[in-house]
Design a protein around this motif. Structure first.
Motif, PDB file in Angstrom:
ATOM      1  N   LEU A  56       0.824  -1.212   0.000  1.00 46.52           N
ATOM      2  CA  LEU A  56       0.000   0.000   0.000  1.00 46.52           C
ATOM      3  C   LEU A  56       0.855   1.257   0.000  1.00 46.52           C
ATOM      4  O   LEU A  56       0.429   2.311  -0.462  1.00 46.52           O
ATOM      5  CB  LEU A  56      -0.940   0.001   1.212  1.00 46.52           C
ATOM      6  N   PHE A  71       4.426  -7.863  -2.541  1.00 44.98           N
ATOM      7  CA  PHE A  71       2.971  -8.034  -2.547  1.00 44.98           C
ATOM      8  C   PHE A  71       2.365  -8.092  -3.952  1.00 44.98           C
ATOM      9  O   PHE A  71       1.558  -8.959  -4.251  1.00 44.98           O
ATOM     10  CB  PHE A  71       2.312  -6.894  -1.752  1.00 44.98           C
ATOM     11  N   GLY A  75       0.144 -12.595  -7.248  1.00 48.43           N
ATOM     12  CA  GLY A  75      -0.898 -13.156  -8.096  1.00 48.43           C
ATOM     13  C   GLY A  75      -2.257 -12.822  -7.535  1.00 48.43           C
ATOM     14  O   GLY A  75      -2.810 -11.765  -7.810  1.00 48.43           O
ATOM     15  N   PRO A  77      -3.428 -11.964  -4.199  1.00 47.12           N
ATOM     16  CA  PRO A  77      -2.920 -11.712  -2.845  1.00 47.12           C
ATOM     17  C   PRO A  77      -3.910 -12.091  -1.735  1.00 47.12           C
ATOM     18  O   PRO A  77      -3.504 -12.494  -0.657  1.00 47.12           O
ATOM     19  CB  PRO A  77      -2.636 -10.211  -2.841  1.00 47.12           C
ATOM     20  N   GLN A  88      -8.979   1.237   7.988  1.00 49.98           N
ATOM     21  CA  GLN A  88      -9.463   0.465   6.856  1.00 49.98           C
ATOM     22  C   GLN A  88     -10.961   0.693   6.841  1.00 49.98           C
ATOM     23  O   GLN A  88     -11.635   0.460   7.834  1.00 49.98           O
ATOM     24  CB  GLN A  88      -9.142  -1.011   7.097  1.00 49.98           C
ATOM     25  N   VAL A 102     -18.708  -8.687  -1.665  1.00 45.52           N
ATOM     26  CA  VAL A 102     -17.946  -7.896  -2.640  1.00 45.52           C
ATOM     27  C   VAL A 102     -16.522  -8.441  -2.725  1.00 45.52           C
ATOM     28  O   VAL A 102     -16.005  -8.739  -3.812  1.00 45.52           O
ATOM     29  CB  VAL A 102     -17.906  -6.404  -2.235  1.00 45.52           C
ATOM     30  N   TYR A 103     -15.896  -8.606  -1.530  1.00 39.44           N
ATOM     31  CA  TYR A 103     -14.493  -9.008  -1.546  1.00 39.44           C
ATOM     32  C   TYR A 103     -14.327 -10.506  -1.767  1.00 39.44           C
ATOM     33  O   TYR A 103     -13.279 -10.951  -2.239  1.00 39.44           O
ATOM     34  CB  TYR A 103     -13.793  -8.498  -0.288  1.00 39.44           C
ATOM     35  N   SER A 105     -15.999 -12.060  -4.049  1.00 40.82           N
ATOM     36  CA  SER A 105     -15.881 -12.189  -5.512  1.00 40.82           C
ATOM     37  C   SER A 105     -14.549 -11.644  -6.008  1.00 40.82           C
ATOM     38  O   SER A 105     -13.991 -12.175  -6.957  1.00 40.82           O
ATOM     39  CB  SER A 105     -17.062 -11.568  -6.253  1.00 40.82           C
TER      40      SER A 105
ATOM     41  N   LEU B   4     -12.874  -9.596 -10.393  1.00 42.99           N
ATOM     42  CA  LEU B   4     -12.820  -8.196  -9.985  1.00 42.99           C
ATOM     43  C   LEU B   4     -13.985  -7.415 -10.570  1.00 42.99           C
ATOM     44  O   LEU B   4     -14.552  -6.540  -9.908  1.00 42.99           O
ATOM     45  CB  LEU B   4     -11.494  -7.563 -10.431  1.00 42.99           C
ATOM     46  N   ALA B   7     -16.868  -8.137  -8.477  1.00 38.40           N
ATOM     47  CA  ALA B   7     -16.732  -7.428  -7.203  1.00 38.40           C
ATOM     48  C   ALA B   7     -17.116  -5.958  -7.365  1.00 38.40           C
ATOM     49  O   ALA B   7     -17.860  -5.403  -6.546  1.00 38.40           O
ATOM     50  CB  ALA B   7     -15.297  -7.549  -6.681  1.00 38.40           C
ATOM     51  N   THR B 102      -8.269   0.595   0.510  1.00 35.61           N
ATOM     52  CA  THR B 102      -7.278  -0.298   1.117  1.00 35.61           C
ATOM     53  C   THR B 102      -7.642  -1.754   0.853  1.00 35.61           C
ATOM     54  O   THR B 102      -6.846  -2.523   0.313  1.00 35.61           O
ATOM     55  CB  THR B 102      -7.204  -0.041   2.638  1.00 35.61           C
ATOM     56  N   THR B 103      -8.860  -2.131   1.216  1.00 36.12           N
ATOM     57  CA  THR B 103      -9.296  -3.513   1.023  1.00 36.12           C
ATOM     58  C   THR B 103      -9.358  -3.855  -0.462  1.00 36.12           C
ATOM     59  O   THR B 103      -9.022  -4.971  -0.866  1.00 36.12           O
ATOM     60  CB  THR B 103     -10.664  -3.735   1.689  1.00 36.12           C
ATOM     61  N   THR B 104      -9.778  -2.891  -1.262  1.00 36.52           N
ATOM     62  CA  THR B 104      -9.848  -3.129  -2.703  1.00 36.52           C
ATOM     63  C   THR B 104      -8.471  -3.484  -3.257  1.00 36.52           C
ATOM     64  O   THR B 104      -8.329  -4.444  -4.015  1.00 36.52           O
ATOM     65  CB  THR B 104     -10.387  -1.870  -3.406  1.00 36.52           C
ATOM     66  N   PHE B 105      -7.462  -2.739  -2.851  1.00 42.92           N
ATOM     67  CA  PHE B 105      -6.112  -3.018  -3.349  1.00 42.92           C
ATOM     68  C   PHE B 105      -5.531  -4.288  -2.731  1.00 42.92           C
ATOM     69  O   PHE B 105      -4.698  -4.952  -3.333  1.00 42.92           O
ATOM     70  CB  PHE B 105      -5.192  -1.831  -3.090  1.00 42.92           C
ATOM     71  N   LEU B 106      -5.959  -4.625  -1.498  1.00 47.33           N
ATOM     72  CA  LEU B 106      -5.438  -5.838  -0.850  1.00 47.33           C
ATOM     73  C   LEU B 106      -5.989  -7.098  -1.496  1.00 47.33           C
ATOM     74  O   LEU B 106      -5.434  -8.179  -1.335  1.00 47.33           O
ATOM     75  CB  LEU B 106      -5.801  -5.839   0.645  1.00 47.33           C
ATOM     76  N   THR B 107      -7.102  -6.973  -2.215  1.00 47.93           N
ATOM     77  CA  THR B 107      -7.741  -8.162  -2.776  1.00 47.93           C
ATOM     78  C   THR B 107      -7.633  -8.217  -4.300  1.00 47.93           C
ATOM     79  O   THR B 107      -8.292  -9.028  -4.934  1.00 47.93           O
ATOM     80  CB  THR B 107      -9.233  -8.232  -2.374  1.00 47.93           C
ATOM     81  N   ALA B 108      -6.802  -7.346  -4.880  1.00 51.63           N
ATOM     82  CA  ALA B 108      -6.645  -7.351  -6.338  1.00 51.63           C
ATOM     83  C   ALA B 108      -5.192  -7.638  -6.693  1.00 51.63           C
ATOM     84  O   ALA B 108      -4.291  -7.218  -5.976  1.00 51.63           O
ATOM     85  CB  ALA B 108      -7.061  -6.005  -6.904  1.00 51.63           C
ATOM     86  N   PRO B 109      -4.967  -8.358  -7.797  1.00 54.71           N
ATOM     87  CA  PRO B 109      -3.590  -8.654  -8.208  1.00 54.71           C
ATOM     88  C   PRO B 109      -2.745  -7.395  -8.381  1.00 54.71           C
ATOM     89  O   PRO B 109      -1.560  -7.406  -8.090  1.00 54.71           O
ATOM     90  CB  PRO B 109      -3.774  -9.381  -9.541  1.00 54.71           C
ATOM     91  N   ARG B 111      -3.107  -2.695  -8.802  1.00 57.86           N
ATOM     92  CA  ARG B 111      -3.989  -1.528  -8.822  1.00 57.86           C
ATOM     93  C   ARG B 111      -4.586  -1.326 -10.208  1.00 57.86           C
ATOM     94  O   ARG B 111      -5.715  -0.887 -10.355  1.00 57.86           O
ATOM     95  CB  ARG B 111      -3.200  -0.293  -8.402  1.00 57.86           C
TER      96      ARG B 111
END
Lengths: 316, 290
Positions: A56, A71, A75, A77, A88, A102-103, A105, B4, B7, B102-109, B111
């Motif tokens: 981040l 990170f 692939g 993450p 957050q 949402v997350y 998916s 994505l 999502a 934050t969560t969006t970027f943490l759950t995507a391969p 940005r």
């Protein structure tokens, strides 16, 4: 792709925000199978370090890897690392269940996983309520549920106890320990050692953006020798008797007591008896981890005692 | 990528923003449809009742056959697509504002994956908004215009096409600006100011400087040209021979003064949307999420 080791490696990590060095040349590794505490006072650079680890925040120098990869090379993450971070956010108008869907998916796990984790963190009955009405503790639980969605190998939690009630903290402690016992990696930050003392096996202590101590908590405990504080009728006689037995770590305290290191209270009492010295009081000093923690991290943002009042006028 | 997109789609359907903005969009479209339809009808009635035979001779058809509703529809579409643009503008700025990014970027391969998925979903929403705008503009115009002023089936189809395209492009532009200026209030104020005030003033200045053709290359000028040029083309196709001076006036009425052909206009605006999105991507890519 990543190596699946569950290893977190931080090497010479540095972050500069303008003229402020938030993290300076930080290095440590976190192994799977144990809970590692990431400790330091507020402003020591914990959050920045964790955010660099999670891609981040971009490091100014050095590397932070999970499973051998930065990170953005993981692939998917969400299936490797789950994180609970401070600040957050949640959309206040979205229900907890929808937030998780949402997350779910995004990570690519079925919706059933969302329902499972929401039950796991104890929010089952609030699943369809809007997050805007949640207490801080409920939001923390929801953040943890989000982190668990992808059944990740590595869990990173930034001050997770914030807002949790004592019952919640106890639950979190058990949960994290059993999670680590499954062979996974748990890294948990806190500014209070006491808060995580019962949870963690390893600690990384940082201050002013630098590593101060890094190793098992037990090693930190042993780094300070236990002392026996004794009040004998004759200080010199006891000290001489102890020295004769090869005990040399003896020190006289300002209150007239002797502090003896390297032996237990029974040993001191026996020596006193043999030397014909009476003992008026004896106690074993407890290892105060908190004090150690302060020693390791002191100086940063330390406040000063109030200045003594000075009388200005000459008429007194 | 499919994950994505799903999502991002869920993000938009699990809050009320999509209908919260769609309702005023529909009301505005209907209102503008009704108003411009009435205005066109007044004009036609006036033209028919007075001695303006020369004009009708000029255009080769009687006033009651002038498809004046086209101009109103072009204008109504232009103004209504402000809403899908705002909807798009909140896609990324809203997430940054609420810290859900934050969560969006943490759950995507990466940005870039997140932003592309978002763009795809907002293209879809742009199309939905476009269809709703066309429906309500059409209702308003049909309600207030007589049959002679309305386009034929082909005209309706063409207008619907450019309305949906215009709405999609405006949404994309909004997404880009929202990424470039990661602040909801700032983004919206800037977009409204620019599209409603700043560029209109600029159009006036450019017309005064006698370089109106520059207008067609500006963001608002080009997006208006997309719908306006189609409206003018459709009008002229049934109006006989029209001298160039009158055509310029008609273009101005349609809100497409100085605009290029409709498809060129669309491409120019797509270019603007692309530039803004690229800028937003660059900003987002290097941004520290603290």
């Amino acid at each position: 792709m990543h190596d699946g080791s569950g290893l977190i490696a931080v090497q010479n990590l540095t972050k500069q925000f303008g003229s402020v060095t938030a993290v300076h040349n930080l290095s440590f590794t976190v192994s799977p199978g144990s809970v590692t505490g990431f400790l330091g006072p507020n402003g020591a650079g914990k959050t920045t370090t964790l955010r660099m680890l999670l891609g981040l925040v971009k490091p100014t120098g050095g590397t932070a890897t999970i499973n051998g990869r930065p990170f953005h090379q993981l692939g998917q993450p969400g299936r490797v690392v789950g994180a609970v971070l401070e600040a957050q956010g949640f959309h206040p108008a979205r229900s907890a269940r929808n937030h998780l869907r949402v997350y779910a998916s995004a990570i690519g796990v079925p919706d059933a996983q969302a329902d499972q984790v929401i039950g796991l963190v104890g929010l089952g009955s609030a699943a369809d309520r809007k997050v805007g009405g949640f207490s801080l503790g409920m939001k923390q639980r929801l953040a943890l549920a989000t982190a668990l969605l992808g059944d990740p190998q590595v869990l990173v939690l930034d001050e997770p106890a914030n807002g949790l009630d004592p019952e919640g903290i106890a639950w979190l402690r058990t949960f994290l320990q059993s999670y680590a016992r499954m062979g996974r990696t748990v890294l948990i930050s806190s500014h209070l050692l006491a808060e995580v003392e019962q949870t963690v096996d390893q600690v990384v202590i940082i201050s002013r953006g630098q590593t101060m101590f890094y190793g098992p908590l037990e090693q930190l405990r042993q780094s300070q020798q236990r002392r026996v504080l004794v009040q004998p009728s004759d200080i010199n006689a006891l000290a001489t008797a102890l020295r004769a037995e090869g005990v040399h770590a003896i020190e006289q305290l300002p209150d007239g007591r002797l502090a003896v290191s390297g032996v237990d209270s029974r040993h001191v009492a026996d020596s006193a008896l043999k030397a014909g010295v009476s003992i008026y009081g004896i106690q074993e000093e407890q290892v105060d981890l908190e004090r150690l923690f302060f020693q390791l991290t002191s100086g940063q943002y330390a406040g000063h005692a109030p200045a003594p009042f000075k009388q200005q006028g000459g008429w007194a | 990528m499919g994950n994505l997109v799903q999502a991002e789609l869920r993000k938009t359907t699990t809050t009320g923003l999509w209908w919260g903005l769609l309702i005023p969009t529909a009301v505005l479209a209907l209102g503008w449809g009704l108003a411009t339809g009435l205005l066109g009808q007044f004009f036609v009635d006036f033209a028919s009742s007075s001695d303006v035979d020369e004009v009708s001779d000029f255009l080769g058809v009687t006033p009651d056959q002038w498809k004046v509703s086209l101009f109103g529809m072009a204008r109504a579409i232009n103004i209504s697509t402000i809403f899908p643009m705002i909807f798009g503008a909140m896609a990324i700025s809203g997430e940054i504002n609420r810290r859900t990014i934050t969560t969006t970027f943490l759950t995507a391969p990466s940005r870039m994956h997140s932003m592309l998925a978002k763009m795809l979903v907002y293209v879809l929403w742009g199309a939905i908004y476009g269809l709703v705008i066309m429906l309500f503009v059409g209702l308003g115009v049909v309600f207030t215009s007589s049959a002679g002023q309305l386009p034929d089936a082909g005209g309706w189809a063409m207008l619907t096409l450019v309305c949906v395209m215009s709405s999609i492009l405006m949404t994309m532009f909004g997404v880009g600006v929202g990424a470039l200026i990661p602040n909801v209030a700032g983004t919206i104020v800037l977009l409204l100011l620019y599209f409603l005030v700043i560029e209109n003033v600029l159009h006036g200045v450019l017309a005064y400087l006698e370089v109106p053709s520059v207008i067609g290359f500006l963001p608002n000028g080009s997006i208006n040209g997309l719908t306006g040029s189609v409206a003018v083309d459709l009008f002229l196709s049934t109006a006989g021979v029209v001298p160039p001076e009158i055509e310029d006036v008609l273009r101005a009425i349609a809100g497409a003064a100085g605009a290029l052909d409709w498809w060129w206009s669309g491409l120019v605006f797509l270019g603007w949307a692309g530039v803004v999105f690229a800028g937003g991507w660059a900003v987002t890519q290097s941004k520290d999420i603290t």
